[in-house]
Design an enzyme around this catalytic site. Structure first.
Site, short mmCIF file in Angstrom:
data_model
loop_
_atom_site.label_atom_id
_atom_site.label_comp_id
_atom_site.label_asym_id
_atom_site.label_seq_id
_atom_site.Cartn_x
_atom_site.Cartn_y
_atom_site.Cartn_z
N ASN A 163 21.46 -94.14 -44.56
CA ASN A 163 20.24 -94.52 -45.29
C ASN A 163 20.31 -95.91 -45.93
OD1 ASN A 163 22.02 -93.55 -47.21
ND2 ASN A 163 20.48 -92.40 -48.34
N GLY A 240 27.78 -89.44 -48.51
CA GLY A 240 27.04 -88.60 -47.56
C GLY A 240 26.68 -87.29 -48.21
N GLU A 262 30.54 -89.77 -53.09
CA GLU A 262 29.16 -90.05 -53.51
C GLU A 262 28.28 -89.14 -52.67
OE1 GLU A 262 28.15 -91.92 -55.89
OE2 GLU A 262 29.93 -93.09 -56.34
N LEU A 263 27.82 -88.04 -53.26
CA LEU A 263 27.20 -86.98 -52.47
C LEU A 263 25.70 -86.87 -52.75
CD1 LEU A 263 30.17 -84.47 -52.89
CD2 LEU A 263 29.85 -86.23 -51.15
N CYS A 296 19.65 -90.92 -52.03
CA CYS A 296 20.27 -89.90 -52.87
C CYS A 296 19.68 -89.95 -54.28
CB CYS A 296 21.77 -90.12 -52.92
SG CYS A 296 22.19 -91.79 -53.39
N SER A 453 19.93 -98.29 -59.58
CA SER A 453 21.02 -98.92 -58.82
C SER A 453 21.22 -100.36 -59.27
CB SER A 453 20.69 -98.92 -57.33
OG SER A 453 20.44 -97.61 -56.91
P1 NAD Z 1 26.20 -86.84 -43.63
O1 NAD Z 1 27.07 -86.16 -44.60
O2 NAD Z 1 25.63 -86.04 -42.51
O3 NAD Z 1 26.97 -88.05 -42.93
C1 NAD Z 1 27.60 -89.05 -43.68
C2 NAD Z 1 28.74 -89.63 -42.87
O4 NAD Z 1 29.72 -88.61 -42.66
C3 NAD Z 1 28.35 -90.14 -41.49
O5 NAD Z 1 29.10 -91.28 -41.19
C4 NAD Z 1 28.75 -88.98 -40.58
O6 NAD Z 1 29.00 -89.37 -39.26
C5 NAD Z 1 29.99 -88.48 -41.28
N1 NAD Z 1 30.31 -87.08 -40.99
C6 NAD Z 1 29.46 -86.09 -40.66
N2 NAD Z 1 30.15 -84.93 -40.49
C7 NAD Z 1 31.45 -85.21 -40.73
C8 NAD Z 1 32.65 -84.42 -40.71
N3 NAD Z 1 32.63 -83.13 -40.41
N4 NAD Z 1 33.80 -85.04 -41.02
C9 NAD Z 1 33.83 -86.34 -41.32
N5 NAD Z 1 32.73 -87.14 -41.36
C10 NAD Z 1 31.56 -86.57 -41.07
O7 NAD Z 1 25.06 -87.56 -44.47
P2 NAD Z 1 23.86 -88.46 -43.95
O8 NAD Z 1 22.81 -87.57 -43.38
O9 NAD Z 1 24.36 -89.59 -43.11
O10 NAD Z 1 23.35 -89.11 -45.33
C11 NAD Z 1 22.51 -88.48 -46.19
C12 NAD Z 1 23.27 -87.85 -47.34
O11 NAD Z 1 24.01 -88.86 -48.01
C13 NAD Z 1 22.36 -87.27 -48.38
O12 NAD Z 1 22.87 -86.05 -48.84
C14 NAD Z 1 22.39 -88.31 -49.50
O13 NAD Z 1 22.06 -87.81 -50.77
C15 NAD Z 1 23.78 -88.78 -49.42
N6 NAD Z 1 23.92 -90.10 -50.04
C16 NAD Z 1 24.58 -90.18 -51.24
C17 NAD Z 1 24.70 -91.40 -51.88
C18 NAD Z 1 25.40 -91.52 -53.20
O14 NAD Z 1 25.79 -92.63 -53.56
N7 NAD Z 1 25.61 -90.44 -53.94
C19 NAD Z 1 24.16 -92.55 -51.29
C20 NAD Z 1 23.50 -92.43 -50.07
C21 NAD Z 1 23.40 -91.19 -49.45
#
Ligand code: NAD
Length: 489
Positions: A163, A240, A262-263, A296, A453
Site C-alpha cells: 500500500n 503487513g 507494524e501490523l 493501516c 504520519s
Molecule cells: P500481507 O501481510 O498480506 O503482506 C505483507 C508482506 O508480507 C508482503 O510482502 C507479502 O508478500 C508478505 N507475506 C505474505 N505472507 C507471508 C508469509 N506467510 N510469510 C512471510 N511473508 C509473507 O499484507 P498486505 O496485504 O501486503 O498489506 C496490508 C496490511 O498491511 C494491512 O493489514 C495493513 O494494515 C498493514 N499495514 C500496516 C502498516 C503499519 O505501519 N502498521 C502500514 C501499512 C500496511
C-alpha cells in the site's frame, strides 16, 4: 530533468527487474518471473524475477558475510549515502510517482506525496546516523565504571506491504543503513517496481556491495521462511497484516530474533457533540480517503455523537460524492482503484453485511463495472456495532457512521477491538481531548486532525497492531543493541 510527461512504460523499461544480490542484478533460479499488474486497467506492466528458496539462501549468506565490514564504516559515511539517496529521490519525484501510481493505483498527487514522505525517512535517518548516543556512569557502590555503547543488531529481514511501496521500504532501510545493519528485503509482489527503483537509487548513492540484497518473489513463505530459518538474520522488521505478523513472530522465536511488527489497524474516528463539524469532515476525508482507504491508519469506524451524526454524515457524503473515481494517472482523479479483485469483493461483502443489519447508504455503495478495481466512495449511516466491518480492516473508501450516546460509550466502542494503531478525536474541549486520548488504547492519536504520519514521530501501535516503532528518535533504536562494558575503578 523534468520527467512529468515521460511515458510510464519507458520508466518501467528502464528498471532492473532481476534479483539484487551482492551488487549484481541476476535472474531468479530457472529464470522464473511473475507479472506486475496495473490495478486501474488490469493490464500487465512488466514481469520481475520470481525468487526461490535457493535465491533467498544466497541473499542471506551475502548479508551475513557483509555485516562485519559494514558495521565498521563510519556513521558519517552511512549518513552521506542516505542523504545522497534522499536528493536523488527528490530529483526523480515524477518518475517514482508515475511508477507507484501504475503499480499501486493511488492518484499521482498522492504518489508525489508519498515520494516526499518516503524520501524524508532517508534524510531523517541520515541525521540520526551521526547522533547514536551512549552512556558513561558510575555504579552505585562507586566500584565500577559503566560504559554503554550501541552496536548494530546484525543482518535484518525486511518485508513490506503493497500500500505504500516507497515509504514502508525507506522507513526500514533508512534506520538499517544508519545503524550499520545489512539487509535482505522482500517487497510486496503487487508493487515491487518502486522498491527496485529505490534499490537502484541507493546503489547510485554509494551503498556498498552486499549491504542490501533484494529478492522479489510470488512465494513469500518460501523466501522469508529461508531467511527466518537461516540463523544468520538477527532481526525481522515486518509491515503487513496481523495474521502474517503472528506467523513471523513464531518463526522469529526459533532463533530469538529481534522483531518489529507494524501490523493492521481498526482506527476509531470519534466526533464529539462539541466538535467543529467542518473540521471533522475535513479530517475524515484525509483519514478515510488517503490511499483509497487502503492504509493501516485509515479511519475504520466513525463514532459520532448522536446529536451531530446526521449533520456529519450528510456533509461527509456531499464531499465524498463530489470525488472523481478513475485511473490515478489521469488529471482530475481523486480516488484510484483498489489493489485487486479480492480487495473489491471484500469491501462489497462488508457493505452488504452492514446493509443486512439495517445500515443506510447515503452515498456510493457500489463497485464499478469494467476494467480496473474501482469502488465508489461510500458513507453508511446508522451502522450496527455488530456489523462485520466494526472488526475488519475495510481497506476501501467506505465510511461507516455509528452513533453514540455519551463519552463512556464512545470509549468502550473505540476500544472494542484487538487492534490499537491510531485513533482520531474531534472536540473543541481540550480536557475532553486529553481524556479521550488517555482512554483510547492506541499507539498514536490525532487530535482534530485526520493525519498522524510524520518521519519525526514514532509510528506504531499497541495490542495486535504491532511491536516497536518506526521513525522518530526511537526509530534507529530498533536496529541497535546495547553493549555494556564493566570497568572497575
Ligand atoms: P500481507 O501481510 O498480506 O503482506 C505483507 C508482506 O508480507 C508482503 O510482502 C507479502 O508478500 C508478505 N507475506 C505474505 N505472507 C507471508 C508469509 N506467510 N510469510 C512471510 N511473508 C509473507 O499484507 P498486505 O496485504 O501486503 O498489506 C496490508 C496490511 O498491511 C494491512 O493489514 C495493513 O494494515 C498493514 N499495514 C500496516 C502498516 C503499519 O505501519 N502498521 C502500514 C501499512 C500496511
Amino acid at each position: 530533468m523534468n520527467t512529468r510527461n515521460r511515458d510510464v512504460q519507458s520508466i518501467v523499461h528502464g528498471l532492473n527487474t532481476g534479483l539484487y544480490i551482492n551488487d549484481e542484478w541476476i535472474e531468479a533460479e530457472k529464470g522464473r518471473t511473475f507479472a506486475v499488474e496495473n490495478p486501474a486497467t488490469g493490464k500487465t506492466l512488466t514481469s520481475v524475477a520470481d525468487g526461490s528458496e535457493a535465491d533467498a539462501e544466497r541473499a542471506i549468506a551475502v548479508a551475513g558475510n557483509t555485516q562485519a565490514s559494514w558495521a565498521k564504516t563510519s556513521p558519517r559515511e552511512r549518513s552521506e549515502i542516505l542523504r545522497r539517496a534522499y536528493d536523488i529521490i527528490i530529483q526523480r519525484t515524477e518518475d517514482l510517482a508515475a511508477l507507484m501510481t501504475a503499480e499501486m493505483g493511488k492518484p499521482l498527487a498522492e504518489a508525489r506525496g508519498e515520494v516526499a514522505y518516503g524520501a524524508e525517512f532517508l534524510r531523517w535517518f541520515s541525521e540520526e546516523a551521526v547522533r547514536i548516543p551512549g552512556d558513561y556512569t558510575n555504579s552505585g557502590d562507586g566500584k565500577n565504571r559503566i560504559l554503554v555503547t550501541r552496536v548494530p543488531v546484525g543482518p535484518c529481514v525486511l518485508i513490506t506491504p503493497w500500500n505504500f511501496p516507497l515509504a514502508m521500504a525507506t522507513r526500514k532501510i533508512g534506520p538499517a543503513i544508519a545503524s550499520g545493519c545489512t539487509m535482505v528485503f522482500k517487497p510486496a509482489p503487487q508493487t515491487p517496481l518502486t522498491s527496485l527503483a529505490l534499490v537502484q537509487i541507493l546503489r547510485e548513492a554509494g551503498l556498498p556491495k552486499g549491504v542490501l540484497n533484494v529478492v522479489t518473489s510470488s512465494d513469500a513463505p518460501k523466501v522469508v521462511g529461508a531467511w527466518m530459518r537461516s540463523g544468520i538474520a538477527r532481526k525481522v522488521s515486518f509491515t503487513g497484516s496481523t495474521d502474517v505478523g503472528k506467523l513471523l513472530l513464531a518463526q522469529a522465536a526459533q532463533h530469538v530474533m529481534r522483531s518489529s511488527m507494524e501490523l493492521g489497524g481498526n482506527a476509531p474516528f470519534v466526533v464529539c457533540e462539541d466538535a467543529d463539524i467542518d473540521r471533522a469532515v475535513n479530517g475524515a476525508m484525509m483519514a478515510k480517503l488517503r490511499n483509497m482507504g487502503e492504509a493501516c491508519t485509515a479511519a475504520n469506524r466513525f463514532l459520532v455523537h448522536h446529536s451531530v451524526a446526521a449533520d456529519f454524515s450528510a456533509k461527509l457524503a456531499t464531499r465524498m460524492g463530489e470525488l472523481t473515481v478513475g485511473d490515478g494517472s489521469l488529471p482530475g482523479t481523486d480516488v484510484g482503484p483498489l489493489i485487486d479483485t479480492a480487495a473489491l469483493e471484500k469491501v462489497q461483502l462488508l457493505v452488504d453485511d452492514a446493509l443486512s443489519r439495517n445500515a443506510e447508504i447515503i452515498v456510493g455503495g457500489r463497485r464499478r463495472d469494467g476494467a480496473g478495481y474501482f469502488y465508489e466512495p461510500t458513507v453508511l449511516a446508522n451502522v450496527h456495532p455488530d456489523s462485520l466491518l466494526m472488526n475488519t480492516e475495510i481497506f476501501g473508501p467506505v465510511a461507516p457512521v455509528i452513533p453514540f450516546e455519551d463519552e463512556s460509550e464512545a470509549i468502550s466502542l473505540a476500544n472494542d477491538t484487538e487492534w490499537g494503531l491510531v485513533g482520531y478525536i474531534f472536540t473543541q474541549d481540550i480536557d475532553r481531548a486529553l481524556r479521550l486520548s488517555d482512554e483510547i488504547e492506541v499507539g498514536m492519536a490525532g487530535i482534530n486532525t485526520g493525519i498522524v504520519s510524520n518521519p519525526g514521530a514514532p509510528f506504531g501501535g499497541v495490542k495486535q497492531s504491532g511491536l516497536g516503532r518506526e521513525g522518530g528518535r526511537i526509530g534507529i533504536e530498533e536496529f541497535l543493541e546495547y553493549k555494556y562494558l564493566a570497568i572497575p575503578r
